[in-house]
Design a protein around this motif. Structure first.
Motif, PDB file in Angstrom:
ATOM      1  N   LEU A 146     -16.894  -4.288  -1.440  1.00  0.00           N
ATOM      2  CA  LEU A 146     -15.756  -5.075  -1.905  1.00  0.00           C
ATOM      3  C   LEU A 146     -14.496  -4.262  -1.666  1.00  0.00           C
ATOM      4  O   LEU A 146     -14.481  -3.048  -1.905  1.00  0.00           O
ATOM      5  N   LEU A 147     -13.429  -4.900  -1.224  1.00  0.00           N
ATOM      6  CA  LEU A 147     -12.137  -4.240  -1.047  1.00  0.00           C
ATOM      7  C   LEU A 147     -11.122  -4.973  -1.907  1.00  0.00           C
ATOM      8  O   LEU A 147     -10.898  -6.172  -1.729  1.00  0.00           O
ATOM      9  N   ASP A 148     -10.540  -4.253  -2.840  1.00  0.00           N
ATOM     10  CA  ASP A 148      -9.448  -4.792  -3.655  1.00  0.00           C
ATOM     11  C   ASP A 148      -8.168  -4.521  -2.889  1.00  0.00           C
ATOM     12  O   ASP A 148      -7.679  -3.392  -2.840  1.00  0.00           O
ATOM     13  N   GLU A 171     -18.789  -0.328  -3.688  1.00  0.00           N
ATOM     14  CA  GLU A 171     -20.028  -0.555  -2.949  1.00  0.00           C
ATOM     15  C   GLU A 171     -21.096  -1.030  -3.922  1.00  0.00           C
ATOM     16  O   GLU A 171     -21.373  -0.371  -4.929  1.00  0.00           O
ATOM     17  N   LEU A 172     -21.659  -2.193  -3.644  1.00  0.00           N
ATOM     18  CA  LEU A 172     -22.713  -2.754  -4.477  1.00  0.00           C
ATOM     19  C   LEU A 172     -24.065  -2.471  -3.833  1.00  0.00           C
ATOM     20  O   LEU A 172     -24.245  -2.713  -2.643  1.00  0.00           O
ATOM     21  N   ASN A 173     -24.994  -1.974  -4.624  1.00  0.00           N
ATOM     22  CA  ASN A 173     -26.334  -1.719  -4.115  1.00  0.00           C
ATOM     23  C   ASN A 173     -27.073  -3.052  -3.949  1.00  0.00           C
ATOM     24  O   ASN A 173     -26.548  -4.117  -4.294  1.00  0.00           O
ATOM     25  N   PRO A 174     -28.281  -3.033  -3.416  1.00  0.00           N
ATOM     26  CA  PRO A 174     -28.996  -4.295  -3.176  1.00  0.00           C
ATOM     27  C   PRO A 174     -29.208  -5.150  -4.435  1.00  0.00           C
ATOM     28  O   PRO A 174     -29.149  -6.373  -4.365  1.00  0.00           O
ATOM     29  N   THR A 175     -29.471  -4.524  -5.567  1.00  0.00           N
ATOM     30  CA  THR A 175     -29.672  -5.321  -6.780  1.00  0.00           C
ATOM     31  C   THR A 175     -28.376  -5.985  -7.216  1.00  0.00           C
ATOM     32  O   THR A 175     -28.366  -7.159  -7.594  1.00  0.00           O
ATOM     33  N   ALA A 176     -27.264  -5.268  -7.155  1.00  0.00           N
ATOM     34  CA  ALA A 176     -25.970  -5.857  -7.506  1.00  0.00           C
ATOM     35  C   ALA A 176     -25.599  -6.956  -6.511  1.00  0.00           C
ATOM     36  O   ALA A 176     -25.037  -7.984  -6.895  1.00  0.00           O
ATOM     37  N   THR A 177     -25.928  -6.754  -5.245  1.00  0.00           N
ATOM     38  CA  THR A 177     -25.662  -7.775  -4.230  1.00  0.00           C
ATOM     39  C   THR A 177     -26.426  -9.053  -4.547  1.00  0.00           C
ATOM     40  O   THR A 177     -25.880 -10.159  -4.435  1.00  0.00           O
ATOM     41  N   LEU A 178     -27.677  -8.924  -4.956  1.00  0.00           N
ATOM     42  CA  LEU A 178     -28.468 -10.094  -5.315  1.00  0.00           C
ATOM     43  C   LEU A 178     -27.841 -10.822  -6.501  1.00  0.00           C
ATOM     44  O   LEU A 178     -27.716 -12.048  -6.495  1.00  0.00           O
ATOM     45  N   ALA A 212     -17.883  -7.788   2.258  1.00  0.00           N
ATOM     46  CA  ALA A 212     -18.633  -7.664   3.507  1.00  0.00           C
ATOM     47  C   ALA A 212     -20.018  -7.139   3.167  1.00  0.00           C
ATOM     48  O   ALA A 212     -20.151  -6.126   2.477  1.00  0.00           O
ATOM     49  N   GLU A 213     -21.031  -7.851   3.641  1.00  0.00           N
ATOM     50  CA  GLU A 213     -22.399  -7.359   3.441  1.00  0.00           C
ATOM     51  C   GLU A 213     -22.680  -6.282   4.483  1.00  0.00           C
ATOM     52  O   GLU A 213     -22.238  -6.379   5.624  1.00  0.00           O
ATOM     53  N   THR A 214     -23.395  -5.259   4.053  1.00  0.00           N
ATOM     54  CA  THR A 214     -23.756  -4.144   4.923  1.00  0.00           C
ATOM     55  C   THR A 214     -25.275  -4.054   4.995  1.00  0.00           C
ATOM     56  O   THR A 214     -25.975  -4.855   4.366  1.00  0.00           O
TER      57      THR A 214
END
Length: 84
Positions: free
Chosen positions: A20-22, A30-37, A12-14
């Motif tokens: 991410l939920l395993d 929780e992925l920060n903006p750079t990891a999301t990109l 889910a993007e925030t």
């Protein structure tokens, strides 16, 4: 190489990045903006080079640092069993 999450991983993007939920163990990531990109580029079929290019373009960082960040994130996602 493209990235795909396992069937038991929900995303889910925030407002800040991506969560991410395993579902196998209930663990959240929780992925920060750079990891999301990075994840977005890889999930859209781009390779690690394309993900590093996106980081350099978006954040004006050096190429070596971008490549290291991409490699580290991909390794962690695969080692954790979240992605293949």
């Amino acid at each position: 190489m493209a990235l795909c999450f396992g069937a038991d991983v929900s995303t889910a993007e925030t407002g800040y990045g991506t969560v991410l939920l395993d579902q196998r163990n209930g663990q959240y990531w929780e992925l920060n903006p750079t990891a999301t990109l990075i994840v977005r580029v890889l999930m859209e079929g781009g390779d690690e080079t394309a993900a590093a290019d996106a980081l350099v373009d978006a954040y004006d960082i050096d190429r070596a640092g971008a490549e290291a960040d991409v490699a580290a994130l991909v390794a962690e996602l695969r080692t954790s069993g979240l992605a293949a």
